[in-house]
Design an enzyme around this catalytic site. Structure first.
Site, PDB file in Angstrom:
ATOM      1  N   CYS B 104       0.385  -0.565  -1.039  1.00 60.27           N
ATOM      2  CA  CYS B 104       0.206   0.799  -0.545  1.00 60.27           C
ATOM      3  C   CYS B 104      -0.891   0.947   0.493  1.00 60.27           C
ATOM      4  O   CYS B 104      -0.967   1.965   1.166  1.00 60.27           O
ATOM      5  CB  CYS B 104      -0.081   1.745  -1.703  1.00 60.27           C
ATOM      6  N   VAL B 105      -1.777  -0.018   0.599  1.00 62.97           N
ATOM      7  CA  VAL B 105      -2.895   0.180   1.518  1.00 62.97           C
ATOM      8  C   VAL B 105      -2.837  -0.834   2.653  1.00 62.97           C
ATOM      9  O   VAL B 105      -3.063  -0.527   3.791  1.00 62.97           O
ATOM     10  CB  VAL B 105      -4.247   0.045   0.788  1.00 62.97           C
TER      11      VAL B 105
END
Lengths: 166, 105
Positions: B104-105
């Site tokens: 997600c990052v």
């Protein structure tokens, strides 16, 4: 592509460490997918863009029913008893614990995260009423905050966006 | 599994158009996929990103996230978003012949 003109706006109204991350993570994902991102900071959410506060966000263990000690390797479903949570140092302990968890997942601290999002094109706005309430000025904010706007300005700004309140 | 022919090579793709076998990829395919994504010309900095993604995926088995790219390739966030406008996460992975980034990052 369907994402071409998509816009998402987040309203960040909380200043707790755990409530800072949802908008950052979803907003970053949106930017990565080519979606315009606007974030409006209001009430306790002002902490996220205030220079003096952003590096000191906290997570309190009191009345936090989801924070189980299984996260800390204690087997079972035990919570941190509220009576223990009120002891001096407990908020610092849970804050430190959460910060380390985030670090181990490769998630940057809030200040760095916001800077990264601004570099990727996110627009950050501070709520006028909260600015007045907390006695803040534009120079109190981290770099990248575009402007101080009224609730009405924000509503106009997000006419064609999906709005997520946090 | 669907297939399509890019620059005379038949490659396997999923329903979102991502190549599913990185070994079928080559630089001509990248140039063609970039055009489809609206990038007329791949500059040395584009290649720096693509090469980094290929190497990263060869080691980890998955396309790198944007933060992995910016912290490992020497290309800043700002630069990455201007090299691959409107959604670098998927665009970079697609042009590099990799699947969607996992993480997600």
């Amino acid at each position: 592509m369907a994402d071409d003109n998509r816009k998402i706006a987040f309203i960040c109204s909380k200043g707790d460490l755990d409530m800072a991350y949802p908008a950052l993570i979803m907003g970053w994902a949106a930017l990565g997918n080519g979606i315009d991102v606007t974030i409006f900071f209001t009430f306790w959410g002002m902490d996220l863009i205030t220079n003096k506060r952003v590096d000191h966000l906290e997570l309190a263990p009191v009345a936090n029913t989801s924070m189980k000690m299984s996260m800390m390797g204690v087997p079972g479903n035990l919570g941190i008893p509220n009576v223990m949570g009120i002891l001096p140092g407990m908020t610092a302990f849970t804050t430190n614990f959460m910060n380390n968890k985030m670090k181990s997942l490769g998630v940057p601290p809030v200040r760095e995260y916001l800077a990264m999002m601004v570099d990727a094109g996110a627009q950050l706005y501070a709520c006028k009423m909260s600015v007045d309430m907390f006695g803040l000025k534009k120079e109190d904010f981290i770099d990248g905050v575009c402007d101080i706007v009224t609730a009405s300005d924000f509503i106009d700004m997000v006419a064609d966006a999906q709005v997520i309140f946090i | 599994m669907a297939t399509r022919t890019i620059c005379g090579v038949t490659v396997q793709v999923n329903d979102e158009g991502f190549m599913t076998n990185p070994a079928e990829w080559n630089k001509d395919i990248a140039v063609e996929l970039a055009k489809e994504e609206g990038i007329a010309e791949l500059t040395p900095n584009h290649w720096k990103v693509i090469d980094f993604c290929r190497q990263s995926a060869a080691t980890s088995g998955a396309a790198p996230t944007i933060r992995t790219i910016t912290s490992g390739s020497g290309i800043s966030t700002k630069e990455l978003f201007s090299l691959f406008p409107k959604g670098p996460a998927k665009k970079v992975a697609k042009i590099s012949g990799l699947g969607k980034p996992e993480g997600c990052v």
